[in-house]
Scaffold this motif. Structure first.
Motif, PDB file in Angstrom:
ATOM      1  N   UNK A   1      -8.999  -0.154 -28.261  1.00 53.04           N
ATOM      2  CA  UNK A   1      -9.505   0.468 -27.035  1.00 53.04           C
ATOM      3  C   UNK A   1      -8.974  -0.250 -25.798  1.00 53.04           C
ATOM      4  N   UNK A   2      -8.882  -1.586 -25.874  1.00 54.38           N
ATOM      5  CA  UNK A   2      -8.341  -2.362 -24.752  1.00 54.38           C
ATOM      6  C   UNK A   2      -6.886  -1.979 -24.486  1.00 54.38           C
ATOM      7  N   UNK A   3      -6.108  -1.835 -25.569  1.00 53.99           N
ATOM      8  CA  UNK A   3      -4.701  -1.467 -25.422  1.00 53.99           C
ATOM      9  C   UNK A   3      -4.565  -0.090 -24.768  1.00 53.99           C
ATOM     10  N   UNK A   4      -5.375   0.866 -25.238  1.00 52.11           N
ATOM     11  CA  UNK A   4      -5.341   2.220 -24.673  1.00 52.11           C
ATOM     12  C   UNK A   4      -5.738   2.198 -23.200  1.00 52.11           C
ATOM     13  N   UNK A   5      -6.799   1.421 -22.883  1.00 52.88           N
ATOM     14  CA  UNK A   5      -7.258   1.341 -21.492  1.00 52.88           C
ATOM     15  C   UNK A   5      -6.187   0.724 -20.599  1.00 52.88           C
ATOM     16  N   UNK A   6      -5.505  -0.319 -21.118  1.00 47.00           N
ATOM     17  CA  UNK A   6      -4.420  -0.937 -20.344  1.00 47.00           C
ATOM     18  C   UNK A   6      -3.303   0.062 -20.067  1.00 47.00           C
ATOM     19  N   UNK A   7      -2.953   0.846 -21.098  1.00 45.44           N
ATOM     20  CA  UNK A   7      -1.884   1.842 -20.941  1.00 45.44           C
ATOM     21  C   UNK A   7      -2.262   2.883 -19.902  1.00 45.44           C
ATOM     22  N   UNK A   8      -3.516   3.341 -19.950  1.00 48.69           N
ATOM     23  CA  UNK A   8      -3.976   4.329 -18.976  1.00 48.69           C
ATOM     24  C   UNK A   8      -3.987   3.745 -17.567  1.00 48.69           C
TER      25      UNK A   8
ATOM     26  N   UNK B   1      -1.603   3.442 -12.244  1.00 49.66           N
ATOM     27  CA  UNK B   1      -1.008   2.639 -11.187  1.00 49.66           C
ATOM     28  C   UNK B   1       0.380   3.168 -10.821  1.00 49.66           C
ATOM     29  N   UNK B   2       1.177   3.513 -11.842  1.00 52.08           N
ATOM     30  CA  UNK B   2       2.516   4.033 -11.583  1.00 52.08           C
ATOM     31  C   UNK B   2       2.446   5.377 -10.869  1.00 52.08           C
ATOM     32  N   UNK B   3       1.468   6.205 -11.257  1.00 52.18           N
ATOM     33  CA  UNK B   3       1.318   7.507 -10.609  1.00 52.18           C
ATOM     34  C   UNK B   3       0.954   7.337  -9.131  1.00 52.18           C
TER      35      UNK B   3
ATOM     36  N   UNK C   1       3.188   8.513  -5.981  1.00 50.29           N
ATOM     37  CA  UNK C   1       2.652   9.385  -4.938  1.00 50.29           C
ATOM     38  C   UNK C   1       2.811   8.738  -3.573  1.00 50.29           C
ATOM     39  N   UNK C   2       2.516   7.427  -3.491  1.00 48.69           N
ATOM     40  CA  UNK C   2       2.655   6.722  -2.216  1.00 48.69           C
ATOM     41  C   UNK C   2       4.098   6.734  -1.740  1.00 48.69           C
ATOM     42  N   UNK C   3       5.023   6.434  -2.654  1.00 46.25           N
ATOM     43  CA  UNK C   3       6.443   6.405  -2.282  1.00 46.25           C
ATOM     44  C   UNK C   3       6.944   7.791  -1.903  1.00 46.25           C
ATOM     45  N   UNK C   4       6.485   8.815  -2.641  1.00 49.04           N
ATOM     46  CA  UNK C   4       6.919  10.187  -2.346  1.00 49.04           C
ATOM     47  C   UNK C   4       6.440  10.631  -0.974  1.00 49.04           C
ATOM     48  N   UNK C   5       5.162  10.345  -0.674  1.00 49.88           N
ATOM     49  CA  UNK C   5       4.626  10.719   0.637  1.00 49.88           C
ATOM     50  C   UNK C   5       5.382   9.991   1.742  1.00 49.88           C
ATOM     51  N   UNK C   6       5.693   8.711   1.497  1.00 48.06           N
ATOM     52  CA  UNK C   6       6.465   7.946   2.476  1.00 48.06           C
ATOM     53  C   UNK C   6       7.851   8.549   2.673  1.00 48.06           C
TER      54      UNK C   6
END
Length: 309
Positions: free
Chosen positions: A70-77, A82-84, A88-93
C-alpha cells in the motif's frame, strides 16, 4: 521427593518456561506492531518514506507485506499527482508566455489604427498584421486543446484502412499553393496500393505538421519528398527536405513543447507542431525519429508496426 512430585515439578517448570517464551514472543510482536504503527504515522506525516521492516514469518509478515504494498502504491500515486501538477503549472506558464507576444502586438496595432484612421494604407497594413496575430492565437489554442485531449486519453482514434497514396496526396494539395508561392517542390514517392490502419483526420494532422515544418525551414528551389514503403511487419513514412537542417544542439529538444532554437530563423512558429505530430503518431502505436545535417536537410522517419488481425 517422590516420583509424582518430581513429575509435577517438571511439568510446572515446562509450563512456566513455555509461558515465559509465549509472553516474550507476544512482547516482541507487540513491539513490532508499535514500530510499524510509528512508521505508518511518520509516513502519513511525510517525515520519512519507506516500508516496514519485518524479519518474521507467518501472519505478521503477510500483514506488513500488504502494508508495504500500500505504501508503494501511495508513493506512486503521489509522484504521479506531483508530476501532473508540475506539468499543469508549466503548461499554464507556457501558454501565458506564448500569448503575451501576439496580444501585445495586437494592442500596438490597434493603437496605431486609432491614430491613423484616416490613412487607408496604414489601416490596411495593420489590419493584416492584426489578422496574422489572431491566426497565431487561434493556432496556439487549437493545438493546445488537441494536445490536452491526447494527453488526457480523451480521444478515441477512429481507425480504418486508408490508402497512403491518397492520404499523402491530400496533404500535398493542402500545401501546394504555399510551396508554389515560395518556389519549392513537394513530391510523393511510394506504392500506390499501400494502405495503413489509422485515423485519417489525426494522421493527416501529424504528417501535415511535418510538411509544414519542412516548408518553414527551406528556401526557394528546395525540395520536400514524402516517401512511404511497407514490409511484412512495418509501414514507414519519411518526410525529407533539402533545407537548412537542424543544429545538433537542437535535435534532442525539437519534440519538446514550445521549444525554440536559438539558431532558427523561424520567428512565427509556436513550437507545438512537432510535439503534436509525435503525440498523434504515438497514439497510433508508432514512433518518430529525426536525422539532420546542417545545410544538407532534415529527414523525419515514422514507423508503424503492422497490426495483425
Amino acid at each position: 521427593m517422590n516420583l509424582l512430585t518430581l513429575l509435577l515439578f517438571c511439568a510446572l517448570c515446562g509450563t512456566g518456561t513455555a509461558l515465559g517464551m509465549a509472553v516474550r514472543r507476544l512482547r516482541l510482536q507487540e513491539q513490532s506492531m508499535e514500530n510499524a504503527a510509528a512508521r505508518i504515522r511518520e509516513y502519513l506525516l511525510d517525515r520519512r518514506k519507506g516500508g516496514i521492516e519485518c524479519n518474521e514469518e507467518g501472519a505478521m509478515y503477510h500483514l506488513f507485506h500488504e502494508v508495504n504494498s500500500l505504501v508503494t502504491i501511495a508513493d506512486a500515486h503521489a509522484d504521479s499527482e506531483r508530476q501532473a501538477k508540475e506539468f499543469l503549472r508549466d503548461t499554464i506558464s507556457d501558454i501565458s508566455h506564448q500569448l503575451k507576444t501576439p496580444i501585445a502586438a495586437l494592442n500596438i496595432y490597434n493603437g496605431i489604427l486609432q491614430q491613423e484612421a484616416a490613412d487607408t494604407a496604414t489601416v490596411q497594413e495593420f489590419t493584416a498584421l492584426s489578422e496574422q496575430e489572431l491566426d497565431r492565437i487561434e493556432s496556439l489554442v487549437q493545438n493546445l486543446l488537441k494536445m490536452a485531449r491526447l494527453d488526457a486519453g480523451a480521444i478515441t482514434l477512429e481507425q480504418s484502412p486508408e490508402n497512403l497514396s491518397e492520404l499523402l496526396e491530400h496533404i500535398r494539395e493542402q500545401y501546394s499553393f504555399r510551396a508554389e508561392q515560395e518556389g519549392k517542390e513537394i513530391n510523393l514517392e511510394g506504392d500506390e496500393q499501400a494502405s495503413l490502419l489509422c485515423d485519417r483526420t489525426w494522421l493527416t494532422e501529424a504528417i501535415g505538421n511535418l510538411v509544414k515544418n519542412a516548408l518553414d525551414h527551406t528556401e526557394q528551389g528546395d525540395r520536400i519528398l514524402v516517401r512511404w514503403q511497407q514490409s511484412p511487419c512495418l509501414t514507414q513514412i519519411t518526410v525529407e527536405d533539402t533545407g537548412s537542417g537542424i543544429h545538433p544542439e537542437d535535435l534532442y529538444h525539437i519534440f519538446k513543447r514550445f521549444y525554440r532554437s536559438r539558431f532558427s530563423k523561424d520567428t512565427q512558429g509556436i513550437g507545438l507542431g512537432l510535439p503534436l505530430a509525435k503525440s498523434i503518431i504515438e497514439a497510433h502505436r508508432g514512433s518518430i525519429e529525426v536525422h539532420s545535417e546542417i545545410m544538407a536537410g532534415t529527414t523525419f522517419i515514422i514507423n508503424f508496426p503492422i497490426q495483425m488481425g
